[in-house]
Every structure is written in structure tokens, then in C-alpha cells.
Design an enzyme around this catalytic site. Structure first.
Site, mmCIF file in Angstrom:
data_model
loop_
_atom_site.group_PDB
_atom_site.id
_atom_site.type_symbol
_atom_site.label_atom_id
_atom_site.label_comp_id
_atom_site.label_asym_id
_atom_site.label_seq_id
_atom_site.Cartn_x
_atom_site.Cartn_y
_atom_site.Cartn_z
ATOM 1 N N ASP A 1 60.423 80.219 91.483
ATOM 2 C CA ASP A 1 60.318 79.605 90.259
ATOM 3 C C ASP A 1 61.551 79.433 89.698
ATOM 4 O OD1 ASP A 1 58.685 78.985 87.975
ATOM 5 O OD2 ASP A 1 58.425 80.772 87.244
ATOM 6 N N ILE A 50 51.083 78.587 90.560
ATOM 7 C CA ILE A 50 50.287 78.771 91.938
ATOM 8 C C ILE A 50 49.644 80.164 92.054
ATOM 9 C CG2 ILE A 50 50.762 79.003 94.431
ATOM 10 C CD1 ILE A 50 53.480 77.677 93.787
HETATM 11 P P1 5GP Z 1 61.269 83.517 89.348
HETATM 12 O O1 5GP Z 1 62.343 84.987 89.138
HETATM 13 O O2 5GP Z 1 61.711 82.669 90.205
HETATM 14 O O3 5GP Z 1 61.242 82.870 87.906
HETATM 15 O O4 5GP Z 1 60.082 84.216 89.633
HETATM 16 C C1 5GP Z 1 59.725 84.716 90.666
HETATM 17 C C2 5GP Z 1 58.487 85.731 90.415
HETATM 18 O O5 5GP Z 1 57.595 85.238 89.151
HETATM 19 C C3 5GP Z 1 57.867 85.535 91.670
HETATM 20 O O6 5GP Z 1 58.061 86.556 92.625
HETATM 21 C C4 5GP Z 1 56.200 85.918 90.953
HETATM 22 O O7 5GP Z 1 55.917 87.187 91.148
HETATM 23 C C5 5GP Z 1 56.416 85.337 89.881
HETATM 24 N N1 5GP Z 1 55.877 83.748 89.552
HETATM 25 C C6 5GP Z 1 56.567 82.712 89.205
HETATM 26 N N2 5GP Z 1 55.775 81.654 89.386
HETATM 27 C C7 5GP Z 1 54.553 82.205 89.830
HETATM 28 C C8 5GP Z 1 53.247 81.521 90.084
HETATM 29 O O8 5GP Z 1 53.238 80.200 90.163
HETATM 30 N N3 5GP Z 1 52.362 81.919 90.683
HETATM 31 C C9 5GP Z 1 52.576 83.390 91.073
HETATM 32 N N4 5GP Z 1 51.497 84.106 91.483
HETATM 33 N N5 5GP Z 1 53.662 84.300 90.438
HETATM 34 C C10 5GP Z 1 54.537 83.385 90.110
#
Ligand code: 5GP
Length: 205
Positions: free
Chosen positions: A114, A183
């Protein structure tokens, strides 16, 4: 961010893993998988079966736990987003398979990229651990490869960029690039039948 959630079925996830496993395998068999919990666990398990060729040993999976701490004062998109380690590598178990991660081909798995904060943290910390250990043992000449696999990469500005020098020639694999929407993964569904229906309606099956 788009308001409609993207519903993904178990079968679709299975196929995304199967498809990407071919590319990962072509680039070299990983020695160890590091699954970021909880979203990376199921993809890691599926992917492992498809990466392994008949007769080969299973690739060990190590679980690490990372959670994002949101800075409540600044809101969800704040810079104050931090990662908390809730679980890290089990070096005892690793040493039963091989001496360490030094010089190995490591595959890091999460379900979604994300803002990239979590992946950036995982790669940087693993790189630091291996570098420190290699220096202690005088094995700085061995190159450790870090690869990353995610089911979905959201097309959006990232909060953190991964330093490709740390990957040691490893690759970033995203089974799908998707718009910036939430998602919904099946393992989180309260009503899996309804989730499946939504996934069928949206074509993610
Ligand atoms: P980042 O560190 O890339 O912002 O986010 C990573 C974590 O956020 C992912 O491992 C997940 O747990 C959560 N996350 C971010 N976006 C989503 C999404 O669209 N759906 C879900 N289920 N989890 C998300």
C-alpha cells in the site's frame, strides 16, 4: 482512494501465486521465505508449493510480525506512521536448515503493498541483520539476495522507497498492480459466501 472495495476470492489468490511462482523460479529458487504476518502467511504457503519442483525439499517459511502504528493525531495518511515488530526471525530454527541468511536467496512475502512502509521496514531490517552478522563473521563478500512478492501493489505515491542496493540483485514481484482501493481478502471475511459472491460480481475469481 476509490470507495468500492475489491473482493478477492481464494481461487484468484491461488492463481496469482501460481502464475508469479513461474517467474520467481526462473530467476532462481529461494532458499528461505520470510512471510510478513498475517496477510503474507497464506500467499507464502501457496507460493511455496508452486516454486518447488517435484523431488525438491520444501522451502522453509519464517514468519515475522509487523504492524503499522498510525499516528492518531495526524490521521491515516500522516507521516507519523510507524512499524512495530511483533515477531522476528527465529535464528535457532534457521540454523537447523542452514547457518544463516548470509549469501542466501530470500523471498519476502506480504499480501499488499500500500504505502510501502511495511515492506521498506522489513527489507531494511533484514538487510541490517544480515550485514551485521556478515561483518562479525568476516563474510562481507557473500551477497544476500532479497526478493519481494506481493499479491497486489497499489498504484499510488509511496511513503517509502526500497533501496534496490539492499536487494542484492533481487526482484520485486507484484502479481497485480491495482488502483488505490481497499482490497478485501477472503481470510478476513465474516461471511465468506457473501465475499465470494462479491468477488464473482467483480471478476476476481
Ligand atoms: P503499507 O505498509 O504498504 O502501507 O501497508 C501494508 C499493510 O497494511 C498490509 O500488510 C496490510 O496488512 C494493510 N493494508 C494496506 N492496504 C490494505 C488493503 O487494501 N486491504 C487489506 N486487507 N489490508 C491492507
Amino acid at each position: 482512494m476509490s470507495s468500492e472495495k475489491l473482493h478477492i476470492s481464494y481461487n484468484f489468490i491461488h492463481k496469482l501465486c501460481q502464475e508469479t511462482a513461474v517467474k520467481i523460479r526462473e530467476d532462481g529458487k529461494p532458499d528461505v521465505i520470510v512471510a510478513i504476518g498475517g496477510g503474507g502467511f497464506i500467499p507464502a504457503r501457496i507460493l511455496r508449493s508452486f516454486i518447488k519442483l517435484p523431488g525438491e525439499k520444501n522451502i522453509p517459511i519464517q514468519a515475522i510480525g509487523l504492524s503499522l502504528y498510525e499516528d492518531m493525531e495526524n490521521g491515516e495518511d500522516a507521516i507519523g506512521k510507524e512499524v512495530i515488530r511483533t515477531q522476528w526471525l527465529d535464528f535457532g530454527a534457521l540454523s537447523q536448515h542452514f547457518d544463516s541468511l548470509i549469501g542466501k536467496n530470500v523471498l519476502i512475502i506480504d499480501e499488499v503493498d500500500d504505502t510501502r512502509t511495511t515492506l521498506h521496514y522489513a527489507v531494511s531490517e533484514l538487510y541490517k541483520d544480515v550485514k551485521e552478522m556478515a561483518e562479525k563473521l568476516g563474510r562481507q563478500d557473500e551477497i544476500t539476495k532479497f526478493n519481494i512478492f506481493v499479491l497486489h501493489n497499489k498504484n499510488k505515491p509511496k511513503r517509502a522507497e526500497i533501496d534496490f542496493k539492499m536487494l542484492g540483485g533481487g526482484q520485486y514481484y507484484a502479481a497485480r498492480d491495482v488502483p488505490d482501493a481497499w482490497i478485501a481478502y477472503p481470510w478476513e471475511a465474516v461471511d465468506i459466501d457473501e465475499h465470494q459472491k462479491q468477488a464473482e460480481r467483480q471478476g476476481f475469481v
